[in-house]
Design a protein around this motif. Structure first.
Motif, PDB file in Angstrom:
ATOM      1  N   UNK A 363       6.633  10.777  10.935  1.00 23.29           N
ATOM      2  CA  UNK A 363       8.005  10.414  10.537  1.00 23.29           C
ATOM      3  C   UNK A 363       8.715  11.604   9.910  1.00 23.29           C
ATOM      4  N   UNK A 364      10.012  11.706  10.176  1.00 20.21           N
ATOM      5  CA  UNK A 364      10.781  12.821   9.611  1.00 20.21           C
ATOM      6  C   UNK A 364      11.407  12.404   8.278  1.00 20.21           C
ATOM      7  N   UNK A 365      12.280  13.265   7.765  1.00 20.81           N
ATOM      8  CA  UNK A 365      12.888  13.015   6.455  1.00 20.81           C
ATOM      9  C   UNK A 365      13.649  11.690   6.437  1.00 20.81           C
ATOM     10  N   UNK A 366      14.379  11.389   7.527  1.00 22.26           N
ATOM     11  CA  UNK A 366      15.149  10.145   7.579  1.00 22.26           C
ATOM     12  C   UNK A 366      14.228   8.933   7.452  1.00 22.26           C
ATOM     13  N   UNK A 367      13.141   8.929   8.229  1.00 19.71           N
ATOM     14  CA  UNK A 367      12.206   7.794   8.174  1.00 19.71           C
ATOM     15  C   UNK A 367      11.543   7.685   6.805  1.00 19.71           C
ATOM     16  N   UNK A 368      11.157   8.829   6.249  1.00 15.18           N
ATOM     17  CA  UNK A 368      10.515   8.799   4.931  1.00 15.18           C
ATOM     18  C   UNK A 368      11.464   8.274   3.860  1.00 15.18           C
ATOM     19  N   UNK A 369      12.729   8.697   3.930  1.00 17.85           N
ATOM     20  CA  UNK A 369      13.707   8.201   2.953  1.00 17.85           C
ATOM     21  C   UNK A 369      13.874   6.692   3.059  1.00 17.85           C
ATOM     22  N   UNK A 370      13.903   6.188   4.289  1.00 22.17           N
ATOM     23  CA  UNK A 370      14.034   4.740   4.475  1.00 22.17           C
ATOM     24  C   UNK A 370      12.797   4.018   3.934  1.00 22.17           C
ATOM     25  N   UNK A 371      11.611   4.571   4.200  1.00 15.04           N
ATOM     26  CA  UNK A 371      10.387   3.946   3.702  1.00 15.04           C
ATOM     27  C   UNK A 371      10.325   4.004   2.182  1.00 15.04           C
ATOM     28  N   UNK A 372      10.771   5.131   1.617  1.00 18.74           N
ATOM     29  CA  UNK A 372      10.798   5.252   0.164  1.00 18.74           C
ATOM     30  C   UNK A 372      11.787   4.264  -0.444  1.00 18.74           C
ATOM     31  N   UNK A 373      12.912   4.053   0.235  1.00 16.57           N
ATOM     32  CA  UNK A 373      13.888   3.072  -0.254  1.00 16.57           C
ATOM     33  C   UNK A 373      13.267   1.674  -0.282  1.00 16.57           C
ATOM     34  N   UNK A 374      12.510   1.341   0.760  1.00 16.10           N
ATOM     35  CA  UNK A 374      11.847   0.040   0.787  1.00 16.10           C
ATOM     36  C   UNK A 374      10.799  -0.067  -0.322  1.00 16.10           C
ATOM     37  N   UNK A 375      10.037   1.022  -0.521  1.00 14.70           N
ATOM     38  CA  UNK A 375       9.017   1.005  -1.571  1.00 14.70           C
ATOM     39  C   UNK A 375       9.645   0.838  -2.948  1.00 14.70           C
ATOM     40  N   UNK A 376      10.759   1.530  -3.186  1.00 14.36           N
ATOM     41  CA  UNK A 376      11.446   1.404  -4.480  1.00 14.36           C
ATOM     42  C   UNK A 376      12.008   0.002  -4.668  1.00 14.36           C
ATOM     43  N   UNK A 377      12.614  -0.540  -3.606  1.00 12.21           N
ATOM     44  CA  UNK A 377      13.180  -1.890  -3.722  1.00 12.21           C
ATOM     45  C   UNK A 377      12.100  -2.912  -4.048  1.00 12.21           C
ATOM     46  N   UNK A 378      10.949  -2.783  -3.380  1.00  8.38           N
ATOM     47  CA  UNK A 378       9.854  -3.727  -3.664  1.00  8.38           C
ATOM     48  C   UNK A 378       9.314  -3.522  -5.073  1.00  8.38           C
ATOM     49  N   UNK A 379       9.216  -2.246  -5.504  1.00  7.37           N
ATOM     50  CA  UNK A 379       8.712  -1.979  -6.851  1.00  7.37           C
ATOM     51  C   UNK A 379       9.632  -2.550  -7.919  1.00  7.37           C
ATOM     52  N   UNK A 380      10.930  -2.434  -7.708  1.00  7.70           N
ATOM     53  CA  UNK A 380      11.878  -2.983  -8.677  1.00  7.70           C
ATOM     54  C   UNK A 380      11.814  -4.507  -8.695  1.00  7.70           C
ATOM     55  N   UNK A 381      11.679  -5.094  -7.502  1.00  8.56           N
ATOM     56  CA  UNK A 381      11.662  -6.556  -7.416  1.00  8.56           C
ATOM     57  C   UNK A 381      10.359  -7.134  -7.975  1.00  8.56           C
ATOM     58  N   UNK A 382       9.226  -6.488  -7.645  1.00  4.26           N
ATOM     59  CA  UNK A 382       7.925  -7.004  -8.060  1.00  4.26           C
ATOM     60  C   UNK A 382       7.451  -6.413  -9.377  1.00  4.26           C
TER      61      UNK A 382
END
Length: 784
Positions: A363-382
Motif C-alpha cells: 500500500x502507498x501513502x494514500x492507502x496507509x493514511x486511510x488505514x490509519x484514519x480507520x485505526x484512529x477512529x476505532x481507537x477513539x470510539x473503543x
C-alpha cells in the motif's frame, strides 16, 4: 462564440442601419462586429503604406501651388497620423471570436473620422477661394483614397461613410468656391455612389461569411458526432421481441457472443449473457437489475454487466430503449453494446496504482493514511490505542550511488517482502516513497508492543541481502507514535512519528525511538539552527582552532589538527557535534568543508615548514567528484606543500560508499597528501580498506586511551593491536585525548607514534598558534 444556428439575423440580409451601427444599442447582432473586423486583421501595414504614399503624392502635387511650409506641415501631420494610427491597431485582436469587438469597431470609426478631417483639409490650403486646378488635383487623389478604402475596409461601411462623406462635402464646397458648382454636384453624386457601394458590398460580405460559418459549424457538428460514434465502445446493435428473446441477430453480436446468428436467434437475452449460470439461476446482481428494468420496460444506459463467453468472464456495457409501434404497443427492446473488459481492467489497474506502490506492491501513502484514519477512529470510539511506525533505511543511498537504481529497486523489493512477512492480523505495512516505509497497528495494547515490533523490524531488515551477486547490508531506523495519545488526527500522528524517526536517525540509526513532546522543541531548535547555518559562511561566523600533535618519544611538536568552531549571534557558540551532523543532512557540509580546507592550508603557510596540518573530511565531501580539484586548488592558492597536508577520514566513509571514496583517496595519495584514519576501532572496523588504502596514520580513540590508563584489559589489548597493525603496515599511530601524565606515559609505553590531547595543549585560534611560534623564536634568540 454565439451559435450561428440560433443567431436571429444569421439567415437574412443585415439592415443597413444595423450594419452601420445605427440601430438600437440593445439589439442582438450576434457576432456581426467580429465578422466586420476580421478582414482588417493583418492589413495594418497595407493601410500605413497606402496612407503615406497618398500623402506624399498629394504633397508633391500641391508643392507648386501651396506655400512650402504649409504643404510640409500638412505632410508631416499626415505621416505622424499614419504612424500613430498604425500603432493603435497593430496589436489589436481584430475579429477575435472571444471578444465582442465593439470597442475595436468604435476605434475604427473614430480613426476614419480623424482621417476624413486630415484629407478634407488639402482643398483649403490655398485659402477660402482655392484655384480650380488645385481643387481638382486634390479631388483626384481623394477619390483614389476613397476607392482604395472602399476596397480595403468595405466590411466596416460606417468607417467608409465617415471618411467619404466629409471629404466629399469638403471637395464640393471647395469646387463651389473655385467657380465650378456643376463639378461639385458630380463630386457629391460620386460620394453617394461610393457610400452606397460600401453598404451593399458589406451586406454581401457579411451574408457570405455568415453562410460560410454556418456551413462550417454544421460540418463540425457532423464531424463531432462521427468522432463520438467512432470513439465510443458501442460496437454492435441488438434487439429483442416482447418476450426478451434476441431477434435480428447481427454478425457482430453473434461473434461477440461466440456463436452464430442462426443459433442465437430466439434465445433469451439473459441466457445468452449468463452462460452456465442460466441453469442455476445464480445471476450476478447487475444482470438481475437489467432483467428487472426490461421487465418494467424501462430504458437503461451504460449498464455494466458481467457475461460469460465460451466459459470466460467478460464485461459488457449495454444501453437500450423499449420499441413501440404507432399504436403504442410494446414490441421489445433495441440497444447497443460493447465489450469493456480491457477498459475495466485498465480502470482497475489505475485504481490499484493510485493506492499501491508499483515497485513493492505494498500500500502507498494514500492507502496507509486511510488505514490509519480507520485505526484512529476505532481507537477513539473503543477507547483503545493504535500506532504508526515510520521506517527509514540506513545506508541505502550508498547502494543507489554505487550500484545504480535498478539494484536499489530490487533491494527495496526484498525489504518490502521481509516487512510483509512480519505482518500479523491488525497490521498494515506500506511504502511512503524512496526508502521510507510505515506500519499501521490496530488495537495496540501498549507502547511496548509497538517497540517490540520495531525491534523485530530492525533485526529482520538488517540481515544481509544478495542482489545481482552483490552482498548488501542496510539497517533501519524506526520512530513510532501512539494514537490517539500522541495525535488524534492522521496529520498529527504522522508528523509526530516522523519526529521520532528523526530522533532515531540522529542517534546514529538502527535504533527505535518513541515520540515524546520535547521532540517539537528539538525540531524547532534544529530548524532555527539550520536557517542560521545556511548564512554562516557569508557572515563569517566560522573560525578554525588548532590542537597540537606531538611526537610521543620526546614531545616535539610535529603538527596541528584543524577544528572548526561556530559562533552565532542568535545561538552563541555551537559545538561541532551539534552543527556538523545538521550540515551533512542539509547538504551544507561541502562548502563548509571547502572553507575549512582552504583556511587551514592558508594558515599553515605561516607556520614552520616542518609542521603538518590535519583536516577532517566528511563522507559527503568524498562522494563529490570535484573534491580532488578543490584540494589541488587549495594547495595551489596557499602554496602549501602536499606533504604538509593530512586528510582525516572515518570508517563511515567506506560504509556509505562502494568504492568511489577509495578511488578519490588514492588520487590524493598520488598527490603526496597524507591520509589519517580517525576513530579506528569504534565503528564497523574492517582490515579490508586498511589493505587497499595507503593510510599514513591510524588514530586511536580517546575511549581506549582512558581505559588503558585505568588498566582496562580490553583497551590495552586494542591499543597494542592497533600499534602492532600500524607498524606492520608501515603506518604511524596517533592517540587522541591524552589529558594526564599517566595517560601520556602509558601511550609511550605501548609504542604510539604521536599523542594529541589537553596535556600538550587545548585547541587554540590561529593567532595563538603564531604567538606560540614567536615565543619559541624569542627563547631561541635569547639562548643564542
Amino acid at each position: 462564440m454565439k451559435s450561428l444556428l440560433t443567431d436571429p439575423i444569421a439567415a437574412e440580409v443585415i439592415p443597413a442601419r444595423t450594419l452601420l451601427g445605427l440601430g438600437p444599442r440593445d439589439q442582438d447582432i450576434g457576432n456581426l462586429r467580429q465578422l466586420q473586423l476580421a478582414p482588417l486583421r493583418g492589413r495594418g501595414s497595407l493601410r500605413l503604406v497606402m496612407g503615406m504614399g497618398m500623402a506624399l503624392v498629394a504633397a508633391f502635387t500641391m508643392i507648386l501651388s501651396v506655400p512650402l511650409p504649409v504643404a510640409a506641415g500638412w505632410l508631416g501631420g499626415a505621416l505622424v497620423f499614419g504612424l500613430w494610427s498604425y500603432s493603435k491597431f497593430r496589436n489589436l485582436p481584430l475579429g477575435d471570436p472571444k471578444l465582442s469587438g465593439v470597442a475595436e469597431y468604435r476605434l475604427c470609426v473614430r480613426h476614419a473620422l480623424y482621417s476624413a478631417v486630415l484629407w478634407g483639409s488639402p482643398f483649403w490650403l490655398q485659402g477660402l477661394t482655392p484655384a480650380l486646378d488645385h481643387v481638382l488635383s486634390m479631388w483626384t487623389i481623394a477619390v483614389l483614397m476613397m476607392v482604395t478604402l472602399s476596397i480595403v475596409a468595405h466590411s466596416v461601411p460606417l468607417a467608409c461613410v465617415l471618411f467619404i462623406g466629409p471629404v466629399t462635402l469638403s471637395a464640393a464646397a471647395a469646387l463651389v468656391r473655385a467657380g465650378a458648382p456643376q463639378l461639385a454636384g458630380v463630386a457629391i453624386a460620386a460620394g453617394l455612389l461610393l457610400c452606397a457601394f460600401c453598404v451593399r458590398f458589406a451586406q454581401s460580405h457579411i451574408r457570405f461569411r455568415r453562410a460560410e460559418e454556418t456551413l462550417h459549424e454544421k460540418t463540425e457538428t457532423v464531424s463531432l458526432l462521427l468522432r463520438e460514434f467512432e470513439e465510443t465502445s458501442a460496437d454492435w446493435l441488438w434487439q429483442t421481441d416482447n418476450s426478451r428473446r434476441l431477434i435480428h441477430v447481427s454478425p457482430r453480436l453473434a461473434y461477440a457472443l461466440g456463436g452464430t446468428a442462426e443459433t442465437l436467434e430466439g434465445v433469451p437475452l439473459l441466457q445468452a449473457l449468463s452462460g452456465d449460470a442460466w441453469e442455476t439461476g445464480l445471476f450476478p446482481k447487475s444482470l438481475h437489475d437489467m432483467a428487472e428494468r426490461m421487465k418494467r420496460r424501462e430504458s437503461f444506459s451504460n449498464l455494466i454487466v458481467p457475461v460469460t463467453i465460451g466459459g470466460m468472464p467478460r464485461w459488457w456495457e449495454l444501453s437500450a430503449s423499449p420499441r413501440l409501434d404507432e399504436a403504442g404497443k410494446f414490441l421489445g427492446f433495441r440497444g447497443v453494446g460493447s465489450d469493456v473488459t480491457e477498459k475495466r481492467a485498465t480502470a482497475e489497474q489505475i485504481a490499484k496504482m493510485a493506492r499501491f506502490d508499483n515497485l513493492t506492491g505494498l500500500p502507498n501513502r494514500l492507502s496507509l493514511n486511510e488505514d490509519l484514519a480507520r485505526a484512529l477512529a476505532h481507537a477513539l470510539e473503543a477507547k483503545s490505542r493504535c500506532a504508526l511506525l515510520m521506517i527509514d533505511l540506513d545506508r541505502f543511498k550508498a547502494v543507489n550511488d554505487t550500484l545504480g537504481h535498478p539494484v536499489g529497486d530490487k533491494l527495496l523489493a526484498q525489504v518490502a517482502a521481509r516487512l510483509k512477512g512480519l505482518m500479523e492480523r491488525g497490521m498494515t505495512c506500506g511504502r511512503l516513497g524512496g526508502d521510507e516505509f510505515a506500519v499501521v497497528l490496530h488495537n495496540v495494547a501498549s507502547a511496548d508492543t509497538a517497540e517490540d515490533l520495531a525491534q523485530r523490524i530492525i533485526t529482520t531488515i538488517s540481515r544481509p541481502y544478495v542482489v545481482d551477486n552483490h552482498q548488501l547490508f542496510v539497517g533501519a531506523s524506526v520512530g513510532f507514535a501512539i494514537g490517539p495519545t500522541d495525535g488524534a488526527t492522521v496529520e498529527t500522528l504522522t508528523r509526530n512519528a516522523d519526529l521520532a524517526l528523526y530522533k532515531s536517525k540522529d542517534k546514529g540509526g538502527n535504533v527505535v525511538a518513541a515520540y515524546v513532546a520535547s521532540l517539537h522543541a528539538q525540531a524547532e531548535e534544529r530548524r532555527v539552527m539550520e536557517q542560521e547555518l545556511r548564512g554562516a559562511l557569508e557572515r563569517g561566523e566560522f573560525e578554525l582552532y588548532y590542537q597540537p600533535v606531538v611526537t610521543a618519544a620526546d614531545g616535539t611538536l610535529n603538527g596541528f589538527e584543524a577544528l572548526i568552531r561556530w559562533n552565532n549571534q542568535k545561538l552563541g557558540n555551537v559545538s561541532p557535534g551539534r552543527f556538523i551532523p545538521l550540515a551533512e543532512d542539509a547538504r551544507l557540509i561541502s562548502p563548509i568543508g571547502e572553507w575549512v580546507l582552504r583556511t587551514a592550508c592558508r594558515e599553515a603557510m605561516k607556520w614552520p615548514s616542518n609542521l603538518k596540518v590535519a583536516v577532517n573530511v566528511s563522507a559527503d565531501q568524498l562522494t563529490d567528484p570535484s573534491f580532488a580539484s578543490v584540494v589541488v586548488s587549495a594547495l595551489a592558492q596557499s602554496g602549501l606543500s602536499p606533504q604538509r597536508l593530512e586528510i582525516e577520514v572515518t570508517e563511515s566513509v567506506f560504509l556509505r560508499d562502494g568504492g568511489g571514496a577509495a578511488q578519490l583517496l588514492d588520487q590524493l595519495i598520488g598527490l603526496g597528501i597524507r591520509l589519517s584514519l580517525d576513530d579506528f576501532g569504534t565503528g564497523y572496523s574492517s582490515l579490508g580498506y586498511l589493505r587497499k588504502t595507503q593510510f599514513s596514520t591510524i588514530k586511536v580513540d580517546r575511549s581506549f586511551v582512558v581505559g588503558a590508563a585505568k588498566g582496562s584489559i580490553e583497551s590495552i589489548a586494542i591499543i597494542r593491536a592497533v600499534v602492532a597493525l600500524a607498524d606492520s603496515l608501515g603506518m604511524s599511530t596517533t592517540a587522541e585525548g591524552a589529558e594526564t601524565e599517566l595517560e601520556v606515559e602509558t601511550l609511550r609505553g605501548f609504542g604510539c607514534s604521536n599523542i594529541q590531547g589537553y596535556y600538550y595543549g587545548r585547541p587554540m585560534p590561529a593567532s595563538d598558534v603564531l604567538t606560540l611560534f614567536r615565543a619559541s623564536d624569542d627563547i631561541t634568540t635569547a639562548a643564542a
